[in-house]
Design a protein around this motif. Structure first.
Motif, PDB file in Angstrom:
ATOM      1  N   ALA A   1     -11.419 -50.400 -48.084  1.00 42.58           N
ATOM      2  CA  ALA A   1     -11.983 -49.066 -47.928  1.00 42.58           C
ATOM      3  C   ALA A   1     -12.300 -48.330 -49.186  1.00 42.58           C
ATOM      4  N   ASP A   2     -11.353 -48.410 -50.156  1.00 37.04           N
ATOM      5  CA  ASP A   2     -11.383 -47.744 -51.382  1.00 37.04           C
ATOM      6  C   ASP A   2     -12.571 -48.314 -52.135  1.00 37.04           C
ATOM      7  N   ILE A   3     -12.865 -49.560 -52.179  1.00 34.56           N
ATOM      8  CA  ILE A   3     -14.136 -49.920 -52.943  1.00 34.56           C
ATOM      9  C   ILE A   3     -15.236 -49.753 -52.225  1.00 34.56           C
TER      10      ILE A   3
ATOM     11  N   ILE B   1     -23.574 -52.242 -47.409  1.00 35.20           N
ATOM     12  CA  ILE B   1     -23.280 -51.135 -47.996  1.00 35.20           C
ATOM     13  C   ILE B   1     -23.285 -50.789 -49.425  1.00 35.20           C
ATOM     14  N   LEU B   2     -22.739 -51.774 -50.046  1.00 37.59           N
ATOM     15  CA  LEU B   2     -22.624 -51.785 -51.420  1.00 37.59           C
ATOM     16  C   LEU B   2     -23.917 -52.085 -52.224  1.00 37.59           C
TER      17      LEU B   2
ATOM     18  N   ALA C   1     -17.065 -39.261 -48.809  1.00 39.95           N
ATOM     19  CA  ALA C   1     -17.325 -40.616 -48.578  1.00 39.95           C
ATOM     20  C   ALA C   1     -18.581 -41.274 -48.487  1.00 39.95           C
ATOM     21  N   PHE C   2     -18.961 -42.256 -48.727  1.00 39.72           N
ATOM     22  CA  PHE C   2     -20.380 -43.182 -48.730  1.00 39.72           C
ATOM     23  C   PHE C   2     -20.665 -43.548 -47.617  1.00 39.72           C
ATOM     24  N   VAL C   3     -19.512 -43.670 -46.573  1.00 34.52           N
ATOM     25  CA  VAL C   3     -19.743 -44.232 -45.173  1.00 34.52           C
ATOM     26  C   VAL C   3     -19.538 -43.206 -43.989  1.00 34.52           C
ATOM     27  N   ASP C   4     -19.863 -43.525 -42.871  1.00 35.86           N
ATOM     28  CA  ASP C   4     -19.188 -42.642 -41.933  1.00 35.86           C
ATOM     29  C   ASP C   4     -17.885 -42.981 -41.477  1.00 35.86           C
TER      30      ASP C   4
END
Length: 463
Positions: free
Chosen positions: A213-215, A149-150, A195-198
């Motif tokens: 989760a924050d990062i 993800i990053l 958010a960047f994720v589901d």
């Protein structure tokens, strides 16, 4: 070690000015994003004015009104490497290494800040910058998912990358370029409610650790707190409670003293903020951003810091987990009764750092005398050096109180601890692309420079 003594150039804006403007712009943005931060600033200003009126402060320089430190959390080594280059254009360099994993927080960090006395006086803005340690995510599949993800995100505006490269190539930035750097640099620190994720991935990250989760869960590192400096943190804590601001239960750091040392910190609890998930999955909740205040004392020498750590270890044996601040502060006072509490004893026992200067513009010729004689005769004045850095245990305490805990990440085992911090520091500095600066060396240099000046002006001083 970098030199932040800026030599003016007609074409370029001083890094001190860019840092000042960026700090002011960031504060304005954060005040809009987190209105309670604005209330905290008003509270701190009120406390500081009351302290000044009663003449009860050890340090009341003009920098207090603009002093801030921020904090961000990065996910990838490449993000850390570039943000170091960005901060360098603001005259800020990586000072200190902080391993928070030993306190159950899966990050390590440095603080980007000015390093010379003149630059600190111009604007003492600091950013405590953490980097995720993915190896501390227990689930190997989730760990790899987080890394994937990053790898897909870009946290810097293209214009910022262009300007940083330009500043490095030509030695600085012009006025319009500096304004662009401030404007577009804010985008990295801005809050994004989507958010960047589901939603399912976010929940798994949060179960591993809320900080993970924050990062990983957002498109940028959004600044999670911006901290003003208060002269009386105990009064500020009581005022927060009186104003029904949800204050942290325990003030972190050493006890209140006649001669403050190091750093004391408290905060209001992190806000629960609504977040959206991509694809119209609905709303979720996230806790990350909070309001912190700090009270700074004198910088300690290695000898003084060793005594501080010894007493804090002793405190752990005196009290278990405690949530009553009055009881905690009383325990601190008892334990720290063995730590000298006068400027003279702190200086003579070489427990803290000081600067030395002549009380007069000139003195007559005479036989060289010892430093102590010159101080006793009022010829040389002594000023405590402000501690500009951080305490890992206090930072971890703030993080944990605002993020909660989890079982999906781990701290190094006791067997690993002896070598963990040193080896992780090597990894951190490889990501950073440079070594972190030893803050003891910085304070020692500032103190020694002042002694050398006094020695030269008085015809020879024996330290």
């Amino acid at each position: 070690m970098p030199d932040d003594g800026y030599i003016p150039h007609a074409r370029f804006v001083s890094p001190n000015e860019i840092r000042r403007d960026f700090c002011a712009a960031l504060s304005s943005m954060y005040r809009l994003e987190v209105p309670l931060y604005g209330e905290l600033i008003d509270l701190v200003n009120d406390v500081n004015e009351r302290v000044k009126e009663r003449g009860g402060s050890w340090e009341t320089s003009a920098r207090l009104g603009v002093e801030r430190h921020g904090a961000i959390r990065l996910g990838r080594p490449s993000e850390l490497a570039f943000i170091a280059r960005f901060f360098a254009t603001l005259g800020m360099y990586p000072v200190g290494y902080y391993d928070l994993s030993t306190s159950g927080v899966p990050v390590h960090a440095t603080a980007f800040r000015p390093i010379s006395s003149s630059a600190l006086e111009a604007n003492p803005f600091r950013v405590f910058t953490s980097l995720l340690r993915p190896e501390l995510i227990s689930d190997p599949m989730l760990r790899q998912q987080a890394l994937d993800i990053l790898a897909k995100r870009e946290i810097f505006h293209p214009r910022v990358r262009e300007l940083v490269t330009m500043a490095e190539r030509q030695g600085g930035l012009g006025e319009d370029e500096a304004k662009d750097l401030v404007q577009f640099g804010l985008e990295t620190f801005r809050w994004h409610e989507t958010a960047f994720v589901d939603q399912a991935t976010y929940r798994k990250l949060d179960q591993a650790h809320p900080l993970v989760a924050d990062i990983v869960g957002f498109r940028g590192p959004h600044i999670n707190h911006l901290t003003p400096r208060v002269l009386d943190i105990d009064t500020a804590q009581r005022d927060m409670i009186r104003r029904e601001i949800p204050a942290k239960q325990i003030i972190e750091g050493p006890p209140a003293r006649q001669c403050p040392i190091l750093l004391r910190q408290t905060s209001f609890q992190a806000l629960t903020e609504a977040i959206r998930f991509p694809g119209g999955e609905g709303l979720g909740a996230h806790r990350a951003r909070f309001g912190e205040i700090e009270s700074r004392g004198v910088a300690l020498t290695p000898k003084g810091h060793d005594l501080y750590m010894k007493l804090m270890d002793e405190l752990k044996r005196v009290e278990a987990h405690i949530e009553n601040n009055d009881e905690h502060q009383a325990n601190l006072q008892k334990v720290f009764a063995r730590f000298p509490d006068s400027w003279k004893s702190l200086r003579k026992d070489r427990l803290a750092y000081f600067t030395y200067s002549l009380a007069f513009t000139s003195i007559g010729p005479g036989t060289p005398r010892s430093l102590e004689d010159l101080i006793d005769d009022g010829i040389v004045t002594v000023t405590p050096i402000v501690y500009e850095d951080f305490l890992p245990a206090s930072a971890a305490g703030i993080f944990q109180s605002n993020l909660g805990s989890s079982s999906g990440s781990r701290s190094p085992t006791p067997e690993e601890s002896s070598s963990s911090t040193e080896s992780s520091k090597v990894v951190f500095e490889e990501a950073l692309g440079q070594t972190t600066i030893d803050y003891f060396e910085l304070y020692e240099q500032i103190q020694q420079k002042s002694l050398d000046t006094v020695r030269r002006l008085t015809g020879g001083v024996v330290p």
